[in-house]
Design an enzyme around this catalytic site. Structure first.
Site, short mmCIF file in Angstrom:
data_model
loop_
_atom_site.label_atom_id
_atom_site.label_comp_id
_atom_site.label_asym_id
_atom_site.label_seq_id
_atom_site.Cartn_x
_atom_site.Cartn_y
_atom_site.Cartn_z
N GLU A 165 24.46 48.99 53.00
CA GLU A 165 23.24 49.36 52.48
C GLU A 165 23.35 50.45 51.95
OE1 GLU A 165 21.68 51.00 56.31
OE2 GLU A 165 21.09 49.45 57.08
N ILE A 195 22.32 42.13 48.46
CA ILE A 195 22.24 41.34 49.16
C ILE A 195 22.24 39.83 48.34
CG2 ILE A 195 21.38 40.38 50.81
CD1 ILE A 195 22.55 43.12 51.92
N ARG A 282 35.30 35.50 54.30
CA ARG A 282 36.65 35.88 53.26
C ARG A 282 37.39 34.87 52.49
NH1 ARG A 282 37.63 41.50 56.09
NH2 ARG A 282 36.37 42.63 55.52
N GLN A 376 42.55 37.73 26.32
CA GLN A 376 43.63 38.32 25.28
C GLN A 376 43.86 36.74 24.90
OE1 GLN A 376 43.93 41.40 25.46
NE2 GLN A 376 45.06 40.99 23.17
N GLY A 379 41.45 35.72 21.95
CA GLY A 379 41.57 36.42 20.90
C GLY A 379 40.35 37.26 20.81
N GLU A 403 32.47 41.04 49.93
CA GLU A 403 32.97 40.98 51.23
C GLU A 403 34.71 42.02 51.91
OE1 GLU A 403 32.62 37.14 52.44
OE2 GLU A 403 31.18 36.31 51.13
#
Lengths: 421, 322, 263
Positions: A165, A195, A282, A376, A379, A403
């Site tokens: 929330e 969400i 996860r 990088q 470039g 998460e």
């Protein structure tokens, strides 16, 4: 629920010319084994290898060409969702008895990784599908599982996970959305923020407070809300830095009635269920992160062999080659940790929570580092959208945030390490 | 004395296919080196023309009439009809055309003889020493037969056909079925588009790829082919897009060609295509992308828009021919 | 109900560019990951489509050592019903004659209406093993197929065979052997369900002894050909790159062609 166009013709594989597409960062027609990354094969079963490669080819040929447009338009890719459903990829996390493929956690992660390599938004479709369904799979009654899992496995229904929330992110136990018992129903009031897929889901796994006076971790319960429904509203969709094709929604519940039969587990089980869910979900985010990193690494490596400055390919210069080597090291270590974590979690290790947090922590940081370095290496070209690495860098950031932020992951790891869990 | 038999191939209109003239020339060279007997044999509904043509290259040719089929005689019937002559010969040479391969395979089974296929060169050292291309042209292997007999199929354009100093004799014979091979009937023949001679036989090929962009774009490819006196070829991308039939596709799953000149327009030269044409004597490519793989192995690459360069080449060719 | 046997062969992946020979001039089949020979996949796809339309079963048959289980598993994942692998140490270095005999012997043990194969294989065997197999078994043979249409009632099969000008339509009684091309249509991805279902499909292994061929008449020892040596072709000259205006470029190209007497 969206009627799915099952008449999608069997997707075929190109065995023809391989054309490297700079924008998409992949070959237009993938040749499976030639581009198969041999990582982790020592621990992968033959079936897992076949599954991984099948998803990889599909991702390279059908999803990668869409990735830039998905990012640019910010529109949820229904076509990719249908593709994943048609190829049974969304069925991976579900038990066979409900039409799923009964795949283990590692296999699901292999699929998320391969898709994310091409497009992080698309990889998220499978990751969220798994995350939000886990409460039903872990704690649903046989009747509840039979009610919802078949449509989810078939990809006919999408599902979102609504815990966070506006005022309760890392502090998940502090949610305020309220579910009040009223006869055979609960009435839900409140709102949820950030969400994923909240506006395109057919089912929403909602966590709401059922006993405000109880102990912090016993206050909330878990409900499956079928939408559209009276009292359910998508209040806004966020404009984000990355994973722009995944609609991130604010959901509002105003006197939304939900049958008590839609409550997963007992009253007060919500928090524990959410934590058990994260243990398994996860790694899915870690897989997304590893995939993003791998995609960026491949683009950067290819670029370095083709871009010439000072009369030679820039890959000849050690400062560049060194960066690429470090990027590979970061990606590979994140990947191997992820695979090990999946095996540990699947086999019911007592410290599954630690493995889960470790792999997500390492992979998220790896993805951010690798994609930044990829920009990088390219470039100036890395900064413009002619190449996909700027998108990959923007996409990578979220893996350090959702998460469970990296800081939360560290808390979990420290607690486990210091014997305080 | 060693004997070599050339199995000639008749075209649909009763003539002799170009590849057979090349194989016959090769056979003559080998026979000279080996001091061997050579002869030819050709089967057709009416083999007169084909046999006479073949006799321009060999001292003796047997012409077998097989009127059973309308025009083209199926490989099964050819194999059956030449079986006894083949059995009597030590080495049998055929062109590596689709029909030639079929006949060679059938003879191999009927006679129990070994085959060396898709030869890109044949020498003689107490038996044929056959050069074959492996791995899409990355390696050239040399092989021989373990015993004193065998069948060799020879790729198109490997040898330049050269008629013999004097034409040979033609002896007519009728088809005695030498083997009872199951019949396959030709129910219909369909001609599509403008394809003519098999592309593997062309000395000059102008091929279009993805860069050509459309079926209309292929008109430029056709015009250049015509101006150069060559055939039109294509990469897989062009065939998959429906701009040209599969029979013109060059590459791993299409045809392998070895023309004198391969002019590639809008073709990247990825490996699946490369293996089909990399042994061409001269390769010229026109491509917008200077980093396209074809730039690594072509002899000359024009970096530019094929729709600008192509017409310019046409104009230059026309102005030269006056 | 159609029963189709599809002959498949593992080859070193051509796209891996890692193909090479062993020191004794044989194909080093371990040099690159094995894939199903490109043209065999088209034949398999054609079989899958026909069985989807008419009902029936597909048996995939491969004669190979290294890579046999990989390609069989992939074919089963694509939808084949069962696999037969003929493998034997003595078969290493087999020539086309041996290969045809062994495949024919294996086919004699099976029941089928059609046998499909891919024309040519990318590792060089030259597109005639299947003609030999058909001849040994007394099967009608149709090569270079672009389309295959069986007629179950009439027990015949119609095949479009690619010709230089288009195609011929051939008709043969079943059982027949048909060798197909890319024109048959793109092969499908194995579906995930297919990959997981492949686990429980039957795979039978046959040795030369099982086929009554252990008498030395087939295999590397019985080879009718031998490789003498291998070398790289002469390197091509360095590429000449032409840029600049189209007219100029065109002049250079035409001058180059004239130099080489191509025009």
């Amino acid at each position: 629920m969206v009627p799915l166009n099952r008449a999608v013709s069997p997707v075929t594989r190109g065995t023809g010319e391989r054309h490297w597409n700079q924008r998409h960062g992949c070959y237009d027609r993938a040749c499976v084994t030639a581009t198969s990354h041999p990582s982790g094969t020592a621990r992968l079963t033959e079936e897992q290898l076949l599954l991984r490669d099948a998803v990889r080819v599909l991702a390279d040929e059908r999803i990668a060409p869409r990735a830039a447009d998905i990012d640019r338009s910010g529109e949820f890719p229904q076509d990719v969702r249908e593709l994943l459903a048609a190829h049974d990829i969304l069925a991976l996390p579900f038990p066979e008895e409900h039409g799923g493929l009964g795949a283990d956690l590692l296999t699901v992660c292999l699929a998320i990784e391969q898709i994310s390599r091409a497009c992080a938004t698309s990889g998220l479709i499978l990751a969220v599908h798994e995350l939000a369904s886990l409460p039903i799979v872990l704690a649903g009654t046989p009747e509840q599982q039979a009610r919802w899992l078949p449509d989810l496995a078939a990809g006919r229904a999408l599902i979102a996970f609504a815990l966070t929330e506006a005022e309760a992110g890392s502090d998940a136990a502090a949610i305020r959305t309220r579910a009040t018992r009223d006869g055979d129903d609960y009435v839900i009031n409140g709102s949820k923020r950030f969400i994923s897929q909240g506006s395109v889901a057919d089912l929403v796994t909602v966590f709401a407070v059922t006993d405000p006076d109880a102990d912090r971790h016993r206050r909330m319960s878990c409900f499956i809300v079928e939408v559209p429904a009276d009292g359910f509203r998508v209040a806004r969709i966020e404009h984000k830095m990355g994973i722009r094709g995944s609609p991130t929604a604010e959901l509002e519940f105003t006197d939304l009635r939900v049958p008590a039969a839609n409550r997963i587990g007992d009253e007060g089980d919500g928090f524990a269920l959410a934590m058990r869910t994260f243990e398994r979900s996860r790694p899915g985010i870690a897989a997304q992160a590893v995939g993003i990193a791998q995609g960026a690494l491949e683009v950067a490596a290819r670029y370095a062999t083709e871009r010439r400055q000072f009369g030679r390919p820039i890959a000849d210069f050690q400062l560049v080659a060194g960066m690429l080597a470090d990027m590979d090291a970061a990606t590979e270590s994140a990947r191997q940790l992820l695979y090990t974590a999946c095996l540990e979690i699947e086999s019911g290790a007592a410290d599954a929570g630690r493995w889960s947090a470790l792999c997500k922590l390492v992979a998220g940081d790896a993805a951010m580092r690798v994609t930044t370095d990829a920009v990088q290496v390219l470039g100036g070209y890395g900064y413009i959208d002619e190449f996909p690495v700027e998108r990959m860098m923007r996409d990578a950031k979220i893996t350090q945030l959702y998460e469970g932020t990296q800081q939360i992951q560290r808390l979990v790891v420290a607690r486990s390490l210091l014997g305080r869990d | 004395m060693t004997s070599i038999l050339v199995v000639g191939e008749a075209t649909a209109d009763g003539g002799l296919s170009r590849i057979s003239t090349e194989v016959a020339t090769l056979a003559r060279t080998l026979a000279g080196q080996a001091g061997a007997d050579i002869s030819g044999i050709v089967v057709a509904t009416d083999p007169t023309v084909a046999a006479t043509d073949l006799a321009g290259y060999l001292p003796a040719v047997t012409a077998i009439a097989d009127p059973a089929e309308a025009d083209h005689v199926a490989p099964q019937r050819v194999a059956s009809a030449v079986l006894e002559a083949a059995r009597a010969a030590d080495y049998i040479l055929l062109g590596a055309s689709p029909d030639g391969r079929d006949v060679a395979g059938m003879l191999s089974a009927l006679l129990g003889r070994g085959v060396l296929v898709n030869a890109v060169g044949v020498d003689w050292d107490d038996g044929p020493v056959v050069e074959m291309s492996a791995f899409g042209g990355k390696l050239i292997t040399r092989s021989r037969f373990a015993g004193g007999s065998g069948i060799v199929t020879v790729r198109p354009t490997v040898v330049t056909a050269e008629p013999a100093a004097e034409p040979g004799t033609v002896t007519a014979a009728s088809a005695e079925p030498g083997a009872d091979l199951p019949a396959v009937t030709v129910v219909d023949r369909v001609a599509e588009a403008s394809a003519a001679a098999p592309i593997e036989e062309a000395r000059i090929i102008v091929a279009g790829g993805r860069g050509v962009g459309s079926v209309d774009g292929f008109r430029l490819v056709e015009e250049l082919a015509e101006a150069l006196g060559g055939a039109v070829g294509a990469s897989r991308a062009a065939v998959d897009s429906g701009w040209i039939p599969y029979s013109q596709q060059i590459g791993q799953t299409g045809k392998i060609v070895k023309p004198r000149l391969y002019l590639a327009l809008g073709i990247s030269g990825a490996i699946q295509h490369k293996v089909g044409m990399q042994t061409a004597e001269t390769i010229v490519a026109v491509n917008r992308d200077p980093d396209a793989p074809i730039a690594e192995f072509a002899d000359l690459v024009v970096v530019g828009d094929l729709f600008a360069v192509g017409p310019a080449i046409l104009a230059e060719l026309r102005s030269r021919s006056g | 109900m159609l029963r189709i046997v599809v002959l498949i062969k593992p080859v070193p992946d051509p796209a891996s560019a890692a193909e090479r020979l062993t020191p004794d001039w044989r194909l080093d089949r371990t040099a690159a990951p094995p894939v199903i020979n490109g043209n065999d996949e088209y034949a398999l796809e054609a079989a899958l489509k026909l069985v989807e339309a008419h009902g029936g079963e597909i048996t995939v048959l491969t004669m190979a050592g290294h890579g046999a289980t990989d390609v069989t598993r992939k074919a089963l994942a694509m939808g084949a019903t069962r696999g037969v692998i003929v493998t034997d140490d003595a078969l290493a270095g087999s020539d086309a004659v041996s290969t045809a005999r062994v495949l024919a012997a294996a086919l004699r043990e099976l029941e089928y209406d059609l046998v499909f194969a891919g024309i040519d294989s990318s590792d060089g065997v030259g597109g005639l093993v299947h003609a030999a197999v058909a001849t040994l078994l007394g099967l009608p043979y149709c090569s270079y197929a672009a389309r295959i249409e069986p007629n179950l009632e009439a027990r015949t099969v119609r095949v479009r065979r690619i010709s230089p000008v288009g195609y011929d339509v051939l008709e043969a009684p079943m059982p027949a052997l048909v060798a197909g091309t890319q024109a048959l249509g793109e092969p499908r991805y194995p579906s995930l369900k297919g990959i997981m279902a492949a686990r429980s499909k039957e795979v039978i292994t046959r040795s030369l002894a099982d086929l009554d061929l252990a008498d030395g008449s087939v295999g590397g020892r019985a080879s009718t050909t031998q490789v003498l040596d291998a070398k790289q072709p002469p390197a091509r000259a360095a590429t000449r790159v032409v840029r600049g205006a189209p007219d100029e470029a065109a002049r250079e190209v035409v001058a180059f062609l004239a130099e080489r007497r191509l025009i």
